[in-house]
Design a protein around this motif. Structure first.
Motif, PDB file in Angstrom:
ATOM      1  N   LYS A   6      42.983  41.389  53.284  1.00 57.95           N
ATOM      2  CA  LYS A   6      43.866  41.106  52.157  1.00 57.95           C
ATOM      3  C   LYS A   6      45.087  40.326  52.644  1.00 57.95           C
ATOM      4  CE  LYS A   6      42.431  45.246  49.789  1.00 57.95           C
ATOM      5  NZ  LYS A   6      42.633  46.656  49.650  1.00 57.95           N
ATOM      6  N   PRO A   7      45.693  39.526  51.765  1.00 59.42           N
ATOM      7  CA  PRO A   7      46.910  38.798  52.154  1.00 59.42           C
ATOM      8  C   PRO A   7      48.005  39.715  52.709  1.00 59.42           C
ATOM      9  CG  PRO A   7      46.092  37.959  50.073  1.00 59.42           C
ATOM     10  CD  PRO A   7      45.256  39.164  50.408  1.00 59.42           C
ATOM     11  N   ARG A  31      36.606  39.912  55.928  1.00 63.54           N
ATOM     12  CA  ARG A  31      37.699  39.611  55.002  1.00 63.54           C
ATOM     13  C   ARG A  31      38.840  40.593  55.172  1.00 63.54           C
ATOM     14  NH1 ARG A  31      36.808  36.900  49.876  1.00 63.54           N
ATOM     15  NH2 ARG A  31      39.012  37.260  49.548  1.00 63.54           N
ATOM     16  N   THR A  81      39.791  27.712  52.519  1.00 67.49           N
ATOM     17  CA  THR A  81      39.970  27.267  51.144  1.00 67.49           C
ATOM     18  C   THR A  81      39.279  25.922  50.938  1.00 67.49           C
ATOM     19  OG1 THR A  81      41.602  26.979  49.385  1.00 67.49           O
ATOM     20  CG2 THR A  81      42.153  26.022  51.531  1.00 67.49           C
ATOM     21  N   LYS A 113      45.679  24.321  46.245  1.00 67.15           N
ATOM     22  CA  LYS A 113      45.782  24.834  44.885  1.00 67.15           C
ATOM     23  C   LYS A 113      44.815  26.010  44.675  1.00 67.15           C
ATOM     24  CE  LYS A 113      48.083  21.025  43.131  1.00 67.15           C
ATOM     25  NZ  LYS A 113      48.936  20.870  44.271  1.00 67.15           N
ATOM     26  N   LYS A 114      43.690  25.995  45.387  1.00 71.74           N
ATOM     27  CA  LYS A 114      42.673  27.034  45.227  1.00 71.74           C
ATOM     28  C   LYS A 114      43.060  28.279  46.008  1.00 71.74           C
ATOM     29  CE  LYS A 114      39.074  24.234  43.725  1.00 71.74           C
ATOM     30  NZ  LYS A 114      38.242  24.448  42.651  1.00 71.74           N
ATOM     31  N   LYS A 115      42.386  29.356  45.681  1.00 71.18           N
ATOM     32  CA  LYS A 115      42.635  30.636  46.336  1.00 71.18           C
ATOM     33  C   LYS A 115      42.355  30.530  47.840  1.00 71.18           C
ATOM     34  CE  LYS A 115      41.249  35.434  46.273  1.00 71.18           C
ATOM     35  NZ  LYS A 115      40.451  36.479  45.670  1.00 71.18           N
ATOM     36  N   ILE A 116      43.186  31.203  48.613  1.00 69.46           N
ATOM     37  CA  ILE A 116      43.002  31.277  50.063  1.00 69.46           C
ATOM     38  C   ILE A 116      42.263  32.566  50.375  1.00 69.46           C
ATOM     39  CG2 ILE A 116      44.152  31.351  52.321  1.00 69.46           C
ATOM     40  CD1 ILE A 116      44.695  28.735  50.806  1.00 69.46           C
ATOM     41  N   LYS A 117      41.193  32.474  51.133  1.00 72.55           N
ATOM     42  CA  LYS A 117      40.477  33.664  51.593  1.00 72.55           C
ATOM     43  C   LYS A 117      40.863  33.893  53.046  1.00 72.55           C
ATOM     44  CE  LYS A 117      36.612  33.106  48.450  1.00 72.55           C
ATOM     45  NZ  LYS A 117      35.178  32.869  48.308  1.00 72.55           N
TER      46      LYS A 117
END
Length: 180
Positions: free
Chosen positions: A20-21, A18, A58, A38-42
């Motif tokens: 961070k953006p 992972r 996502t 609409k949901k969070k992007i990982k």
């Protein structure tokens, strides 16, 4: 029809972690902003035998989406997890015949439709707009296959016509990432 690819697969070595953006290139963030998610992007960095790439994952319309970018943020492909049963009858038969010719026994663990094209076309496909530009539709499968008394996981890439384009044997225990 069928497969002309050698059944001696190369190895797929992949490590994913992972990020961070704030660590994502602006071009990749701009691409995602043009999508209806609409949901969070990982966000992830993926290291493989092909080098490093960036991946956005996502959920959208009850499906898992994975958008792969170059390390500079240019989109490479979009993969959407689907049930194998959603493929056309002819395509399922062609792929199953290919698997039967490669493996003594096989079980499909994951199926994804893959779109490959330029930035604007991929954004149009995600937004379900009328697409006039050329794009490739492929199918990526994760298969547990048995050959010569040994079972391994394999990643197979098929064209829209069921032609085997690529086959990689998954090395190390990264199947959790692959099955996401």
């Amino acid at each position: 029809m069928g497969s002309t690819l050698s059944v001696n697969a190369q190895n797929k070595i992949e490590k994913e972690y992972r990020i961070k953006p704030s660590q994502v290139p602006k071009e990749a963030l701009d691409f995602i902003k043009k999508c209806p998610f609409k949901k969070k992007i990982k966000w992830y960095i993926e290291e493989s035998q092909n080098g490093k790439s960036i991946e956005a994952k996502t959920f959208y319309q009850k499906r898992k989406y994975s958008i792969e970018f170059t390390s500079e943020g240019e989109p490479e492909d979009i993969e959407i997890k689907i049930p194998f049963s959603e493929l056309s009858i002819d395509l399922k038969k062609t792929i199953q015949s290919s698997l039967d010719s490669i493996f003594a026994k096989s079980k499909i663990k994951k199926t994804q439709v893959q779109w490959v094209s330029d930035r604007a076309t991929l954004i149009s496909l995600i937004n379900k707009k009328n697409v006039k530009a050329a794009y490739a539709t492929n199918y990526e499968l994760i298969v547990k296959g048995k050959k010569e008394k040994h079972s391994h996981y394999y990643e197979l890439l098929y064209s829209n016509d069921g032609v085997l384009l690529k086959m990689l044997r998954v090395v190390n225990d990264n199947t959790d990432n692959l099955l996401y």
